[in-house]
Design a protein around this motif. Structure first.
Motif, mmCIF file in Angstrom:
data_model
loop_
_atom_site.group_PDB
_atom_site.id
_atom_site.type_symbol
_atom_site.label_atom_id
_atom_site.label_comp_id
_atom_site.label_asym_id
_atom_site.label_seq_id
_atom_site.Cartn_x
_atom_site.Cartn_y
_atom_site.Cartn_z
ATOM 1 N N GLN A 172 -3.966 11.915 6.258
ATOM 2 C CA GLN A 172 -3.027 11.411 5.249
ATOM 3 C C GLN A 172 -2.509 10.025 5.623
ATOM 4 O OE1 GLN A 172 -2.260 13.029 2.264
ATOM 5 N NE2 GLN A 172 -1.432 10.986 1.823
ATOM 6 N N LYS A 175 -5.234 7.647 4.744
ATOM 7 C CA LYS A 175 -5.312 7.462 3.291
ATOM 8 C C LYS A 175 -4.175 6.580 2.789
ATOM 9 C CE LYS A 175 -5.560 9.858 -1.145
ATOM 10 N NZ LYS A 175 -4.595 8.943 -1.771
ATOM 11 N N ASP A 176 -2.976 6.823 3.289
ATOM 12 C CA ASP A 176 -1.819 6.031 2.853
ATOM 13 C C ASP A 176 -2.005 4.561 3.216
ATOM 14 O OD1 ASP A 176 -0.715 8.312 1.871
ATOM 15 O OD2 ASP A 176 0.698 8.607 3.520
ATOM 16 N N ASP A 179 -4.564 3.107 0.792
ATOM 17 C CA ASP A 179 -3.947 2.889 -0.521
ATOM 18 C C ASP A 179 -3.074 1.638 -0.521
ATOM 19 O OD1 ASP A 179 -5.180 5.168 -1.452
ATOM 20 O OD2 ASP A 179 -3.394 6.447 -1.275
ATOM 21 N N LEU A 180 -2.299 1.471 0.546
ATOM 22 C CA LEU A 180 -1.434 0.297 0.656
ATOM 23 C C LEU A 180 -2.265 -0.982 0.738
ATOM 24 C CD1 LEU A 180 1.281 -1.110 1.159
ATOM 25 C CD2 LEU A 180 1.128 -0.407 3.555
ATOM 26 N N ASN A 182 -5.404 -1.440 -0.298
ATOM 27 C CA ASN A 182 -6.089 -1.689 -1.567
ATOM 28 C C ASN A 182 -5.141 -2.244 -2.627
ATOM 29 O OD1 ASN A 182 -8.661 -0.928 -0.741
ATOM 30 N ND2 ASN A 182 -8.310 1.223 -1.201
ATOM 31 N N ARG A 183 -3.902 -1.800 -2.584
ATOM 32 C CA ARG A 183 -2.902 -2.338 -3.518
ATOM 33 C C ARG A 183 -2.755 -3.845 -3.337
ATOM 34 N NH1 ARG A 183 3.084 -0.987 -2.076
ATOM 35 N NH2 ARG A 183 2.772 -2.919 -0.870
ATOM 36 N N MET A 194 -12.328 -3.475 -1.748
ATOM 37 C CA MET A 194 -11.574 -2.243 -1.561
ATOM 38 C C MET A 194 -12.123 -1.422 -0.397
ATOM 39 S SD MET A 194 -9.188 -2.439 -3.715
ATOM 40 C CE MET A 194 -8.640 -2.945 -5.338
ATOM 41 N N SER A 196 -11.938 2.366 2.076
ATOM 42 C CA SER A 196 -11.723 3.814 2.011
ATOM 43 C C SER A 196 -11.373 4.330 3.395
ATOM 44 C CB SER A 196 -12.978 4.521 1.492
ATOM 45 O OG SER A 196 -12.831 5.940 1.592
ATOM 46 N N HIS A 197 -10.537 5.359 3.432
ATOM 47 C CA HIS A 197 -10.181 5.975 4.705
ATOM 48 C C HIS A 197 -11.237 6.987 5.143
ATOM 49 C CE1 HIS A 197 -9.008 8.945 1.743
ATOM 50 N NE2 HIS A 197 -8.913 9.855 2.702
#
Length: 265
Positions: A172, A175-176, A179-180, A182-183, A194, A196-197
């Motif tokens: 997690q 992933k977080d 996500d941060l 990629n934002r 982009m 990926s985790h």
């Protein structure tokens, strides 16, 4: 993520000195760790919960107090995170991302986090670089101390910290961070970059993963020194290139067969 454990001979003070590029004394062993020679520290900070004692903003006081709180010879002092940063983004953006990640996942959850960003770029390789840009090998280091804090200092139990040992928690966190990242990549116009985790295999990508070279290897390679790790890295790149070439040849052969079938009809 790696664990900092006394049972394995690790020193929280030593890791802290390396991360911050400073000189620190290990109050548990008496050993001095001096990394003040480092000239690639772009940002350093001790992040604390809002209610933590203010003197803990001094990394030496924080580590000394953490050592005093851990009495066991096999005590687990903390978790060490290495986080790759994109060269596409400017330093202020990378700093903002790391601060957000460390605050959301650790400081606001009761843990002290010693944080720094290394550019991977030393004095002999900075000429000609644009101001404010990350180059070479930008990455962040975090030392998150295991024992939670309260208003009086370190708590008497690490029960909450042990709950973070699950593999799902690490996934997690990864992933977080993705996500941060990629934002911010999308916000700055890098939609094609982009990340990926997940592993390449889990993503269904037929490519051999590369290895992390590290600052010392990159420094030697930039000077024309052929390192063993560099050889492994280049071997992976060559195998991936050959894999892509074979795939393209197979695609062309299949296209030829389809055209021949169409012609015969």
């Amino acid at each position: 993520m790696k664990l900092c454990s006394r049972s394995k001979g690790h020193s929280a003070a030593g890791i802290c000195a390396y991360i911050l590029g400073e000189r620190k004394r290990d109050s548990y062993t008496g050993r001095i760790y001096d990394h003040s020679y480092r000239d690639d520290i772009a940002y350093r900070e001790v992040m604390l919960p809002d209610y933590a004692p203010r003197q803990f903003s001094d990394a030496q006081i924080l580590i000394d107090t953490a050592n005093a709180a851990e009495r066991r010879c096999d005590a687990r002092m903390g978790r060490v995170f290495d986080i790759a940063l994109p060269r596409e983004l400017r330093m202020e953006t990378n700093i903002s991302m790391i601060r957000e990640f460390a605050a959301n996942h650790f400081a606001t959850k009761g843990h002290a986090a010693i944080v720094a960003i290394h550019t991977g770029q030393h004095a002999d390789s900075r000429d000609g670089e644009p101001q404010g840009a990350c180059r070479d090998n930008p990455h962040a280091h975090l030392l998150v101390l295991s024992r939670p804090l309260d208003q009086n200092g370190f708590q008497s139990t690490k029960t909450v910290s042990r709950s973070l040992d699950q593999v799902d928690i690490l996934i997690q966190w990864r992933k977080d961070w993705a996500d941060l990242l990629n934002r911010e990549l999308e916000r700055h116009g890098f939609r094609d970059r982009m990340v990926s985790h997940e592993s390449l295999a889990r993503q269904g990508i037929d490519r051999e993963p590369t290895i992390h070279l590290g600052a010392s290897t990159m420094r030697l390679e930039s000077r024309g020194v052929c390192t063993e790790r560099g050889k492994v890295y280049r071997g992976i790149l060559q195998r991936n290139e050959e894999r892509m070439r074979q795939k393209e040849l197979a695609r062309l052969r299949q296209a030829d067969r389809e055209r021949e079938c169409t012609r015969r009809r």
